[in-house]
Design a protein around this motif. Structure first.
Motif, PDB file in Angstrom:
ATOM      1  N   MET A   1      -6.606  20.058 -27.038  1.00 36.85           N
ATOM      2  CA  MET A   1      -5.511  19.167 -26.711  1.00 36.85           C
ATOM      3  C   MET A   1      -4.200  19.911 -26.955  1.00 36.85           C
ATOM      4  SD  MET A   1      -5.241  15.279 -27.644  1.00 36.85           S
ATOM      5  CE  MET A   1      -4.120  14.788 -28.887  1.00 36.85           C
ATOM      6  N   GLY A   2      -3.266  19.812 -26.024  1.00 35.83           N
ATOM      7  CA  GLY A   2      -1.984  20.509 -26.125  1.00 35.83           C
ATOM      8  C   GLY A   2      -1.070  19.877 -27.153  1.00 35.83           C
ATOM      9  N   ARG A   3      -0.147  20.651 -27.580  1.00 35.29           N
ATOM     10  CA  ARG A   3       0.826  20.180 -28.558  1.00 35.29           C
ATOM     11  C   ARG A   3       1.900  19.347 -27.869  1.00 35.29           C
ATOM     12  NH1 ARG A   3       4.154  23.620 -33.007  1.00 35.29           N
ATOM     13  NH2 ARG A   3       4.713  21.792 -34.148  1.00 35.29           N
ATOM     14  N   THR A   4       2.254  18.222 -28.452  1.00 34.72           N
ATOM     15  CA  THR A   4       3.286  17.354 -27.894  1.00 34.72           C
ATOM     16  C   THR A   4       4.659  17.887 -28.270  1.00 34.72           C
ATOM     17  OG1 THR A   4       1.775  15.623 -28.634  1.00 34.72           O
ATOM     18  CG2 THR A   4       3.751  14.919 -27.536  1.00 34.72           C
ATOM     19  N   ALA A   5       5.574  17.768 -27.324  1.00 31.49           N
ATOM     20  CA  ALA A   5       6.945  18.214 -27.596  1.00 31.49           C
ATOM     21  C   ALA A   5       7.544  17.354 -28.696  1.00 31.49           C
ATOM     22  CB  ALA A   5       7.783  18.108 -26.331  1.00 31.49           C
ATOM     23  N   LYS A   6       8.274  17.985 -29.596  1.00 30.11           N
ATOM     24  CA  LYS A   6       8.957  17.247 -30.660  1.00 30.11           C
ATOM     25  C   LYS A   6      10.242  16.649 -30.095  1.00 30.11           C
ATOM     26  CE  LYS A   6      10.798  17.501 -35.256  1.00 30.11           C
ATOM     27  NZ  LYS A   6      11.251  18.304 -36.349  1.00 30.11           N
ATOM     28  N   ILE A   7      10.389  15.356 -30.279  1.00 28.22           N
ATOM     29  CA  ILE A   7      11.545  14.649 -29.746  1.00 28.22           C
ATOM     30  C   ILE A   7      12.510  14.357 -30.882  1.00 28.22           C
ATOM     31  CG2 ILE A   7      12.327  12.561 -28.566  1.00 28.22           C
ATOM     32  CD1 ILE A   7       9.423  12.293 -27.527  1.00 28.22           C
ATOM     33  N   THR A   8      13.747  14.831 -30.716  1.00 28.41           N
ATOM     34  CA  THR A   8      14.795  14.477 -31.685  1.00 28.41           C
ATOM     35  C   THR A   8      15.977  13.930 -30.904  1.00 28.41           C
ATOM     36  OG1 THR A   8      15.919  16.628 -31.637  1.00 28.41           O
ATOM     37  CG2 THR A   8      14.105  16.371 -33.236  1.00 28.41           C
ATOM     38  N   ARG A   9      16.736  13.073 -31.555  1.00 27.34           N
ATOM     39  CA  ARG A   9      17.945  12.530 -30.913  1.00 27.34           C
ATOM     40  C   ARG A   9      18.895  13.655 -30.526  1.00 27.34           C
ATOM     41  NH1 ARG A   9      19.696   7.266 -31.100  1.00 27.34           N
ATOM     42  NH2 ARG A   9      21.845   7.911 -31.417  1.00 27.34           N
ATOM     43  N   ASP A  10      19.132  14.578 -31.459  1.00 23.77           N
ATOM     44  CA  ASP A  10      20.047  15.686 -31.169  1.00 23.77           C
ATOM     45  C   ASP A  10      19.544  16.537 -30.008  1.00 23.77           C
ATOM     46  OD1 ASP A  10      22.256  15.328 -32.706  1.00 23.77           O
ATOM     47  OD2 ASP A  10      21.714  16.785 -34.248  1.00 23.77           O
ATOM     48  N   GLY A  11      18.258  16.815 -30.000  1.00 28.28           N
ATOM     49  CA  GLY A  11      17.686  17.602 -28.912  1.00 28.28           C
ATOM     50  C   GLY A  11      17.855  16.910 -27.575  1.00 28.28           C
ATOM     51  N   LEU A  12      17.612  15.594 -27.557  1.00 26.37           N
ATOM     52  CA  LEU A  12      17.807  14.831 -26.325  1.00 26.37           C
ATOM     53  C   LEU A  12      19.273  14.822 -25.898  1.00 26.37           C
ATOM     54  CD1 LEU A  12      15.355  11.850 -26.924  1.00 26.37           C
ATOM     55  CD2 LEU A  12      15.111  13.681 -25.226  1.00 26.37           C
ATOM     56  N   LEU A  13      20.166  14.711 -26.871  1.00 29.55           N
ATOM     57  CA  LEU A  13      21.593  14.738 -26.538  1.00 29.55           C
ATOM     58  C   LEU A  13      22.003  16.095 -25.979  1.00 29.55           C
ATOM     59  CD1 LEU A  13      23.183  12.680 -29.445  1.00 29.55           C
ATOM     60  CD2 LEU A  13      22.838  11.985 -27.069  1.00 29.55           C
ATOM     61  N   ALA A  36      13.766  16.544 -17.906  1.00 25.44           N
ATOM     62  CA  ALA A  36      14.439  17.762 -18.375  1.00 25.44           C
ATOM     63  C   ALA A  36      14.011  18.143 -19.796  1.00 25.44           C
ATOM     64  CB  ALA A  36      15.953  17.579 -18.307  1.00 25.44           C
ATOM     65  N   ALA A  37      13.713  17.136 -20.607  1.00 22.80           N
ATOM     66  CA  ALA A  37      13.311  17.402 -21.992  1.00 22.80           C
ATOM     67  C   ALA A  37      11.810  17.639 -22.128  1.00 22.80           C
ATOM     68  CB  ALA A  37      13.728  16.232 -22.888  1.00 22.80           C
ATOM     69  N   GLY A  38      11.065  17.366 -21.058  1.00 21.23           N
ATOM     70  CA  GLY A  38       9.616  17.558 -21.100  1.00 21.23           C
ATOM     71  C   GLY A  38       8.908  16.507 -21.944  1.00 21.23           C
ATOM     72  N   VAL A  39       9.440  15.297 -21.917  1.00 17.79           N
ATOM     73  CA  VAL A  39       8.833  14.193 -22.671  1.00 17.79           C
ATOM     74  C   VAL A  39       8.688  12.987 -21.736  1.00 17.79           C
ATOM     75  CG1 VAL A  39       9.780  14.979 -24.881  1.00 17.79           C
ATOM     76  CG2 VAL A  39      11.050  13.320 -23.530  1.00 17.79           C
ATOM     77  N   SER A  40       8.004  11.975 -22.217  1.00 17.60           N
ATOM     78  CA  SER A  40       7.841  10.760 -21.410  1.00 17.60           C
ATOM     79  C   SER A  40       9.107   9.913 -21.483  1.00 17.60           C
ATOM     80  CB  SER A  40       6.652   9.956 -21.931  1.00 17.60           C
ATOM     81  OG  SER A  40       6.958   9.432 -23.213  1.00 17.60           O
ATOM     82  N   VAL A  44      11.921   9.106 -24.617  1.00 16.04           N
ATOM     83  CA  VAL A  44      13.382   8.995 -24.594  1.00 16.04           C
ATOM     84  C   VAL A  44      13.795   7.629 -25.117  1.00 16.04           C
ATOM     85  CG1 VAL A  44      15.427   8.915 -23.111  1.00 16.04           C
ATOM     86  CG2 VAL A  44      13.686  10.673 -22.726  1.00 16.04           C
ATOM     87  N   GLN A  45      13.112   6.587 -24.649  1.00 18.65           N
ATOM     88  CA  GLN A  45      13.484   5.226 -25.035  1.00 18.65           C
ATOM     89  C   GLN A  45      13.217   4.939 -26.502  1.00 18.65           C
ATOM     90  OE1 GLN A  45      11.355   3.363 -21.743  1.00 18.65           O
ATOM     91  NE2 GLN A  45      13.340   2.607 -20.991  1.00 18.65           N
ATOM     92  N   TYR A  46      12.394   5.730 -27.137  1.00 19.21           N
ATOM     93  CA  TYR A  46      12.193   5.594 -28.579  1.00 19.21           C
ATOM     94  C   TYR A  46      13.500   5.895 -29.310  1.00 19.21           C
ATOM     95  CZ  TYR A  46      10.395   6.306 -33.272  1.00 19.21           C
ATOM     96  OH  TYR A  46      10.173   6.227 -34.638  1.00 19.21           O
ATOM     97  N   SER A  47      14.255   6.860 -28.779  1.00 18.50           N
ATOM     98  CA  SER A  47      15.541   7.229 -29.385  1.00 18.50           C
ATOM     99  C   SER A  47      16.717   6.492 -28.766  1.00 18.50           C
ATOM    100  CB  SER A  47      15.775   8.739 -29.241  1.00 18.50           C
ATOM    101  OG  SER A  47      14.828   9.464 -29.996  1.00 18.50           O
ATOM    102  N   PHE A  48      16.638   6.214 -27.470  1.00 17.69           N
ATOM    103  CA  PHE A  48      17.746   5.579 -26.747  1.00 17.69           C
ATOM    104  C   PHE A  48      17.175   4.502 -25.825  1.00 17.69           C
ATOM    105  CE2 PHE A  48      18.878  10.046 -27.449  1.00 17.69           C
ATOM    106  CZ  PHE A  48      20.007   9.881 -28.240  1.00 17.69           C
ATOM    107  N   ALA A  49      17.490   3.270 -26.086  1.00 17.68           N
ATOM    108  CA  ALA A  49      16.921   2.153 -25.329  1.00 17.68           C
ATOM    109  C   ALA A  49      17.408   2.104 -23.886  1.00 17.68           C
ATOM    110  CB  ALA A  49      17.236   0.838 -26.028  1.00 17.68           C
ATOM    111  N   SER A  50      18.557   2.707 -23.604  1.00 19.92           N
ATOM    112  CA  SER A  50      19.134   2.612 -22.263  1.00 19.92           C
ATOM    113  C   SER A  50      20.034   3.809 -22.004  1.00 19.92           C
ATOM    114  CB  SER A  50      19.963   1.329 -22.148  1.00 19.92           C
ATOM    115  OG  SER A  50      21.083   1.404 -23.026  1.00 19.92           O
ATOM    116  N   LYS A  51      20.441   3.936 -20.749  1.00 17.10           N
ATOM    117  CA  LYS A  51      21.407   4.980 -20.405  1.00 17.10           C
ATOM    118  C   LYS A  51      22.703   4.748 -21.182  1.00 17.10           C
ATOM    119  CE  LYS A  51      24.208   6.994 -16.769  1.00 17.10           C
ATOM    120  NZ  LYS A  51      24.482   7.128 -15.337  1.00 17.10           N
TER     121      LYS A  51
END
Length: 181
Positions: A1-13, A36-40, A44-51
């Motif tokens: 199983m592949g490694r999941t990308a680590k999602i951070t608020r700063d990284g997404l920003l 662009a971030a390579g995540v679902s 993204v919505q886990y960190s930011f509910a909306s645009k």
């Protein structure tokens, strides 16, 4: 199983800033950010509910960066405050281009954000109160810098005259108040 990308608020920003810089504010969507971030999208919505939440976070980030550049000028010295404001504006403009500033405009469409922005400006003008020459000159210089900012975000700096005009504002401010350049 592949490694999941680590999602951070700063990284997404960081990725969101890249999208806006390369394609403009309209291109910033939850889906585009996820791709662009390579995540679902859910990631993204886990960190930011909306645009809007993403835009708000970007504005908060830029505001904090600007406040760091501004530092803490003496509260009773309007000229020094405006000098620091000019320096912070110069430094921040290198990072904040017109595409990024376009997000500021859409941000202000929300009444709560507009209220917050108005409160920020009221705080600035509270530092620039007074009837003396220094306070008046500082207010005019501040307004000139804000006008230059608006010119820049509206693309009216085709000849890169913005920096020269900022120099003019600072020189005139210092001449008016009798401070050596």
């Amino acid at each position: 199983m592949g490694r999941t990308a680590k999602i951070t608020r700063d990284g997404l920003l960081n990725v969101a800033e890249g999208i806006v810089r390369s394609r403009g504010g309209a291109a910033l969507t939850i889906g585009a950010l996820a791709r662009a971030a390579g995540v679902s999208k859910g990631g993204v919505q886990y960190s930011f509910a909306s645009k809007d939440a993403i835009v708000r976070a970007l504005i908060d980030r830029w505001t904090a960066q600007f406040d760091d550049l501004l530092g803490d000028p003496p509260p009773d010295d309007p000229v020094r405050f405006v000098q620091r404001y000019i320096a912070a504006t110069r430094a921040s403009q290198q990072a904040l281009d017109a595409k990024m500033a376009g997000l500021l405009v859409s941000y202000l469409e929300d009444p709560a954000n507009l209220r917050e922005t108005r409160d920020w400006y009221r705080g600035v003008f509270a530092r620039l109160t007074g009837d003396g020459l220094e306070a008046r000159a500082a207010r005019v210089a501040f307004l000139a810098v804000e006008g230059l900012f608006l010119m820049r975000i509206n693309g009216l700096d085709d000849e890169n005259s913005w920096s020269d005009l900022m120099d003019d504002v600072e020189v005139i401010l210092l001449k008016l108040v009798g401070t050596p350049e």
